[in-house]
Design a protein around this motif. Structure first.
Motif, mmCIF file in Angstrom:
data_model
loop_
_atom_site.group_PDB
_atom_site.id
_atom_site.type_symbol
_atom_site.label_atom_id
_atom_site.label_comp_id
_atom_site.label_asym_id
_atom_site.label_seq_id
_atom_site.Cartn_x
_atom_site.Cartn_y
_atom_site.Cartn_z
ATOM 1 N N LEU A 49 36.599 40.853 44.373
ATOM 2 C CA LEU A 49 37.345 39.919 43.542
ATOM 3 C C LEU A 49 38.789 40.396 43.522
ATOM 4 O O LEU A 49 39.046 41.561 43.203
ATOM 5 N N PRO A 50 39.752 39.526 43.886
ATOM 6 C CA PRO A 50 41.152 39.954 43.968
ATOM 7 C C PRO A 50 41.776 40.195 42.598
ATOM 8 O O PRO A 50 41.244 39.779 41.571
ATOM 9 N N GLY A 51 42.918 40.863 42.625
ATOM 10 C CA GLY A 51 43.680 41.059 41.400
ATOM 11 C C GLY A 51 43.638 42.492 40.910
ATOM 12 O O GLY A 51 43.095 43.394 41.562
ATOM 13 N N THR A 52 44.207 42.675 39.716
ATOM 14 C CA THR A 52 44.291 43.996 39.092
ATOM 15 C C THR A 52 43.609 44.018 37.730
ATOM 16 O O THR A 52 43.781 44.969 36.959
ATOM 17 N N SER A 53 42.847 43.004 37.415
ATOM 18 C CA SER A 53 42.190 42.914 36.110
ATOM 19 C C SER A 53 41.012 43.883 36.030
ATOM 20 O O SER A 53 40.647 44.523 37.016
ATOM 21 N N ALA A 125 32.189 37.266 48.010
ATOM 22 C CA ALA A 125 33.644 37.418 48.061
ATOM 23 C C ALA A 125 34.255 36.274 47.270
ATOM 24 O O ALA A 125 34.091 35.108 47.618
ATOM 25 N N THR A 126 34.943 36.620 46.193
ATOM 26 C CA THR A 126 35.555 35.608 45.340
ATOM 27 C C THR A 126 36.978 35.328 45.816
ATOM 28 O O THR A 126 37.746 36.254 46.087
ATOM 29 N N VAL A 131 45.464 34.172 41.003
ATOM 30 C CA VAL A 131 45.121 35.569 40.764
ATOM 31 C C VAL A 131 45.833 36.094 39.521
ATOM 32 O O VAL A 131 45.243 36.827 38.722
ATOM 33 N N ASP A 132 47.088 35.720 39.313
ATOM 34 C CA ASP A 132 47.823 36.175 38.129
ATOM 35 C C ASP A 132 47.113 35.751 36.844
ATOM 36 O O ASP A 132 47.151 36.473 35.845
ATOM 37 N N VAL A 136 45.946 38.399 33.695
ATOM 38 C CA VAL A 136 46.369 38.271 32.299
ATOM 39 C C VAL A 136 45.163 38.115 31.371
ATOM 40 O O VAL A 136 45.125 38.687 30.282
ATOM 41 N N PHE A 137 44.162 37.365 31.799
ATOM 42 C CA PHE A 137 43.032 37.050 30.918
ATOM 43 C C PHE A 137 42.051 38.213 30.770
ATOM 44 O O PHE A 137 41.570 38.488 29.673
ATOM 45 N N PHE A 138 41.746 38.886 31.863
ATOM 46 C CA PHE A 138 40.736 39.950 31.837
ATOM 47 C C PHE A 138 41.426 41.316 31.728
ATOM 48 O O PHE A 138 41.748 41.944 32.719
ATOM 49 N N VAL A 139 41.640 41.744 30.480
ATOM 50 C CA VAL A 139 42.302 43.014 30.242
ATOM 51 C C VAL A 139 41.386 43.936 29.433
ATOM 52 O O VAL A 139 40.543 43.479 28.656
ATOM 53 N N GLU A 140 41.582 45.226 29.626
ATOM 54 C CA GLU A 140 40.764 46.250 28.979
ATOM 55 C C GLU A 140 40.935 46.225 27.468
ATOM 56 O O GLU A 140 41.987 45.902 26.947
#
Length: 143
Positions: A49-53, A125-126, A131-132, A136-140
């Motif tokens: 899954l792409p991104g940095t979340s 593979a998502t 991606v942004d 923003v939505f999935f944060v720790e």
């Protein structure tokens, strides 16, 4: 280049079998039926899954894949199946995922490409349209 007869290729699942596996995956995700999900993925299944979340990256193994699915649901993601797209060796799920958390709103068009092996999903593979938006939505620390 030659194109082989699709009927001569061994171990190709029927359209109905591929659709059934895709529907079982979506059903397991929507109903939180993790036993059903485990029954249709390989033990060494991977999910990218792409991104940095907090849900981004590569989940390796059935436990990690199920944990990712659980986290999606824990964040309140509602999954709408738009289409099941059939390939020669796999299936792709066209989804519209939405969620609201405080002032944040997730509105994401998603394609999950599923590679199949021995009547189970071996790789997911998502692909995302924004991606942004997931970063923003999935944060720790939120759930």
């Amino acid at each position: 280049m030659s194109i082989s007869d699709p009927n001569s290729i061994k171990n190709i699942l029927s359209t109905e079998e591929k659709s059934n596996i895709a529907l079982q995956f979506i059903t397991a995700l929507k109903t939180r039926d993790w036993d059903l999900m485990r029954s249709i993925i390989t033990e060494d299944c991977t999910w990218t899954l792409p991104g940095t979340s907090v849900i981004s990256g590569e989940a390796i193994g059935a436990d990690a894949v199920i944990k990712r699915a659980q986290r999606l649901r824990d964040f309140g993601v509602m999954v709408q199946l738009n289409h099941i797209l059939i390939g020669l060796y796999g299936v792709t799920l066209s989804l519209h995922n939405t969620a609201v958390r405080g002032d944040l709103q997730l509105d994401q068009y998603v394609a999950i490409v599923c590679e199949l092996e021995d009547h189970k999903i071996s790789k997911l593979a998502t692909h995302l349209h924004n991606v942004d938006g997931i970063n923003v939505f999935f944060v720790e620390g939120i759930i």
